[in-house]
Design a protein around this motif. Structure first.
Motif, short mmCIF file in Angstrom:
data_model
loop_
_atom_site.label_atom_id
_atom_site.label_comp_id
_atom_site.label_asym_id
_atom_site.label_seq_id
_atom_site.Cartn_x
_atom_site.Cartn_y
_atom_site.Cartn_z
N ALA A 211 56.02 31.80 54.08
CA ALA A 211 54.64 31.45 54.42
C ALA A 211 54.46 29.95 54.60
N SER A 212 53.64 29.60 55.58
CA SER A 212 53.14 28.24 55.69
C SER A 212 51.70 28.31 55.18
N TRP A 213 51.55 28.18 53.85
CA TRP A 213 50.30 28.58 53.20
C TRP A 213 49.71 27.45 52.39
N SER A 214 48.40 27.34 52.45
CA SER A 214 47.66 26.45 51.56
C SER A 214 46.42 27.20 51.10
N PRO A 215 45.96 26.98 49.87
CA PRO A 215 44.81 27.72 49.35
C PRO A 215 43.56 27.53 50.20
N LYS A 216 42.78 28.59 50.32
CA LYS A 216 41.50 28.52 51.05
C LYS A 216 40.34 28.24 50.10
N VAL A 217 40.64 28.10 48.82
CA VAL A 217 39.61 27.85 47.82
C VAL A 217 40.08 26.76 46.87
N ILE A 218 39.13 26.17 46.16
CA ILE A 218 39.43 25.27 45.05
C ILE A 218 39.40 26.11 43.77
N HIS A 219 40.46 26.05 42.99
CA HIS A 219 40.56 26.84 41.76
C HIS A 219 40.13 26.00 40.56
N VAL A 220 39.24 26.55 39.76
CA VAL A 220 38.77 25.86 38.55
C VAL A 220 39.00 26.78 37.35
N TYR A 345 31.67 41.13 19.21
CA TYR A 345 32.95 40.46 18.96
C TYR A 345 32.67 38.99 18.68
N VAL A 346 33.45 38.41 17.75
CA VAL A 346 33.22 37.02 17.35
C VAL A 346 34.54 36.24 17.38
N ASP A 347 34.42 34.92 17.55
CA ASP A 347 35.53 33.97 17.38
C ASP A 347 36.70 34.20 18.33
N GLY A 348 36.42 34.52 19.55
CA GLY A 348 37.49 34.71 20.52
C GLY A 348 37.64 33.53 21.46
N LYS A 349 38.63 33.64 22.36
CA LYS A 349 38.86 32.63 23.39
C LYS A 349 38.71 33.26 24.76
N VAL A 350 38.20 32.47 25.69
CA VAL A 350 37.93 32.94 27.05
C VAL A 350 38.44 31.90 28.03
N ASN A 351 39.12 32.37 29.08
CA ASN A 351 39.51 31.46 30.16
C ASN A 351 38.69 31.83 31.39
N LEU A 352 37.64 31.07 31.62
CA LEU A 352 36.77 31.31 32.78
C LEU A 352 37.43 30.75 34.03
N GLN A 353 37.61 31.60 35.05
CA GLN A 353 38.23 31.18 36.31
C GLN A 353 37.22 31.29 37.44
N LEU A 354 37.12 30.21 38.21
CA LEU A 354 36.20 30.16 39.34
C LEU A 354 36.94 29.69 40.58
N GLN A 355 36.39 30.06 41.73
CA GLN A 355 36.91 29.58 43.01
C GLN A 355 35.73 29.10 43.85
N ILE A 356 35.93 28.00 44.56
CA ILE A 356 34.93 27.48 45.49
C ILE A 356 35.55 27.50 46.87
N ARG A 357 34.94 28.25 47.78
CA ARG A 357 35.50 28.35 49.13
C ARG A 357 35.47 26.99 49.82
N LYS A 358 36.59 26.65 50.47
CA LYS A 358 36.64 25.41 51.23
C LYS A 358 35.85 25.57 52.52
N SER A 359 35.18 24.50 52.91
CA SER A 359 34.28 24.54 54.06
C SER A 359 34.88 23.78 55.23
N ALA A 360 34.39 24.10 56.43
CA ALA A 360 34.78 23.33 57.61
C ALA A 360 34.33 21.88 57.47
N ASP A 361 33.24 21.67 56.72
CA ASP A 361 32.76 20.33 56.42
C ASP A 361 33.10 20.02 54.96
#
Length: 431
Positions: A211-220, A345-361
Motif C-alpha cells: 500500500a501507498s497509504w497515509s491515514p485519512k484521520v487524526i488519531h487521538v 463499576y469503580v476505580d477502572g482505567k479507560v483509553n478513550l480513542q477519537l478520530q478527526i477526519r482530515k479536510s480538503a482545507d
C-alpha cells in the motif's frame, strides 16, 4: 478481447473490536434488527463491505476504480468480487437503548429508540476475489486493495450503523491468498471451501507493504482513570439481577461513544459561547461549527460527524452492588416504593480513542481539533463528567497517561495555543 489472466482469491479473517449493527430494515424485536439468514443466523452482506470500501477510497460510482464504474456509455464491471461476511461462531446478540438529549442534558420527547447489536469480540471471515485481465495494471490494482486493507486495520473503515459513535470497528487477524490461472484453473472450484484454507500461511504483512497509504484521520488517544463510579444504565430483565446495571459488552463494562460524544459536544458548545462572550471571532458561527464537527440531520440534508468517538472498555474496574432509595427533596423523607438495587463499576482505567477526519482545507481540521482538545483537557482534569448521576460524583476522570496525537505525546498544548492565537478578538467588545 480482454481475457482473464488469473484470479487471486483472498481469505480474510477478522475480529470485531466493537459492537456492530447492519440493519435488516425490520423492527420485530427492536427499532433496528440485525440482518439474518433464513435460519436466523446473522451475517453482513458483501454490498455493505463494498460500500464501506468505496467510500474509503473516495470514488463515486462514475469514477474508474478497482470496484468498477458506470458513466453513460462507458464503464467497467468491478475487478473485485466481495463475498458476504460470515460469523465463525454464534455472536452474542444484545440490545442498546438510546435517547436524544437537549443541550441541558434532558431527554427530548419521543426520541427513545433501541437497536439490536452483535457484541464485540466475535470472529468472522469473508472472501475477496481479484480478477486480473490482459489490459489491467495488476500492481496498481493490488496497491488500491492494500490501501483498503490498511484502512480496515487502522479502524478507519467501519460497518453498519453508528459508525461515528464507536460501532462497526473490525481488524484483520489473518489473510491468506491463492492464485488461479490456466495452469490450475480446476482448483478454483474449491476456492470458497473454508476447509481448504486451514493450512494456508498468513500473508497480511506482505499485502500491507504493497500500500501507498497515509491515514485519512487524526488519531487521538486519551488514557483516563476513573475517580469513582460510572453509571450508564442497562435495565435488567432477569429475575435476581439488580434493577439497574452498568452497560457491558461481551462481559466487559464499557462506555459507549455516544455517552462521550454527548458530554464533549455539550462542553464544546459552552466553550464556544464563552469565547464569543469574550469577544473572540470564531472561524464560523457556533451552529455551523457544531454541525460540521458532530454532524446533523435536517429534513433531506445531512452531514456525518467529523469527530469519531470509539466505544471504550473499562479495564481493571471493581464491580459494586448497592441498595439505594429515592428521597423527596421537599420532605427529606424516603419515597414509597423507591427502593432499588444498582450495580456499578469503580476505580477502572479507560483509553478513550477519537478520530478527526482530515479536510480538503487543513484549517478546518486544525480548529476542530483545537476546540476538541479544550474539552478533552477538561475531561482529563475532572471538570467534565460522563454518563448519569454526575451530580453525585459519577463519571469523573483524571489523567492516567499523556495524551497521544497520531502517536506523539505533548502536542495538545501547542495545538490549543495555536488555534486560540489565530482567533481574532473583536475590538468593539473589549473592555
Amino acid at each position: 478481447m480482454n481475457a482473464v489472466l488469473k484470479r487471486k482469491v483472498l481469505y480474510v479473517q477478522v475480529q470485531f473490536e466493537s459492537p456492530v449493527n447492519v440493519s435488516s430494515g425490520e423492527n420485530e424485536v427492536t427499532d433496528s434488527d440485525v440482518l439474518r439468514e433464513c435460519n436466523g443466523t446473522p451475517f453482513i452482506t458483501g454490498s455493505s463491505l463494498a460500500g464501506a470500501m468505496r467510500a474509503y477510497i473516495e470514488k463515486e460510482k462514475s469514477e474508474p476504480c478497482l470496484l468498477g464504474y458506470s458513466d453513460g456509455d462507458a464503464g467497467k464491471m468491478s475487478s473485485l468480487f466481495i463475498s458476504d461476511l460470515t460469523f465463525e461462531e454464534n455472536p452474542v446478540i444484545g440490545v442498546r437503548d438510546g435517547v436524544s438529549l437537549s443541550d441541558k442534558k434532558t431527554a427530548v420527547m419521543q426520541s427513545k429508540y433501541d437497536i439490536e447489536i452483535l457484541e464485540a469480540g466475535v470472529k468472522a471471515h469473508f472472501y475477496l476475489e481479484l480478477v486480473i485481465r490482459e489490459k489491467d495494471d495488476e500492481m496498481l490494482m493490488e496497491q488500491e486493495l492494500a490501501t483498503i486493507l490498511c484502512g480496515i486495520n487502522a479502524g478507519e473503515i467501519r460497518l453498519g450503523a453508528k459508525k461515528t459513535r464507536g460501532f462497526g470497528e473490525f481488524k484483520i487477524i489473518r489473510l491468506s491468498e491463492k492464485v488461479y490461472s490456466k495452469e490450475n484453473y480446476l482448483e478454483y472450484a474449491e476456492s470458497y471451501n473454508l476447509e481448504k484454507w486451514g493450512n494456508c500461511s498468513n500473508k497480511l504483512e506482505s499485502w500491507i507493504k504493497k500500500a501507498s497509504w497515509s491515514p485519512k484521520v487524526i488519531h487521538v488517544d486519551v488514557p483516563l482513570r476513573m475517580k469513582g463510579g460510572i453509571s450508564i444504565r442497562r435495565y435488567a430483565a432477569r429475575k435476581g439481577e439488580p434493577d439497574y446495571v452498568h452497560l457491558t459488552d461481551h462481559g466487559v463494562p464499557v462506555i459507549p461513544g455516544s455517552s462521550f460524544a454527548g458530554a464533549i459536544r455539550h462542553r464544546i458548545k459552552n466553550i464556544l459561547n464563552e469565547l464569543v462572550q469574550a469577544g473572540v471571532e470564531l472561524p464560523k458561527d457556533i451552529e455551523e461549527i457544531m454541525n460540521l464537527s458532530f454532524g446533523y440531520v435536517k429534513d433531506t440534508q445531512a452531514c456525518a460527524s467529523n469527530i469519531i468517538i470509539s466505544e471504550a472498555e473499562i479495564k481493571g474496574a471493581k464491580p459494586m452492588t448497592m441498595i439505594r432509595t429515592g428521597v423527596s427533596r421537599f420532605e427529606s423523607a424516603v419515597k414509597d416504593g423507591a427502593l432499588y438495587k444498582e450495580k456499578t463499576y469503580v476505580d477502572g482505567k479507560v483509553n478513550l480513542q477519537l478520530q478527526i477526519r482530515k479536510s480538503a482545507d487543513p484549517r478546518d481540521e486544525k480548529w476542530i481539533l483545537g476546540i476538541l482538545l479544550l474539552a478533552l483537557k477538561d475531561l482529563q482534569n475532572g471538570y467534565l463528567a460522563v454518563g448519569g448521576q454526575t451530580a453525585i460524583g459519577r463519571g469523573v476522570f483524571s489523567e492516567d497517561k499523556p495524551m497521544l496525537i497520531d502517536g506523539e505525546k505533548g502536542r495538545e498544548d501547542k495545538l490549543i495555543a495555536e488555534i486560540l492565537t489565530n482567533m481574532t478578538v473583536n475590538r468593539g467588545m473589549e473592555g
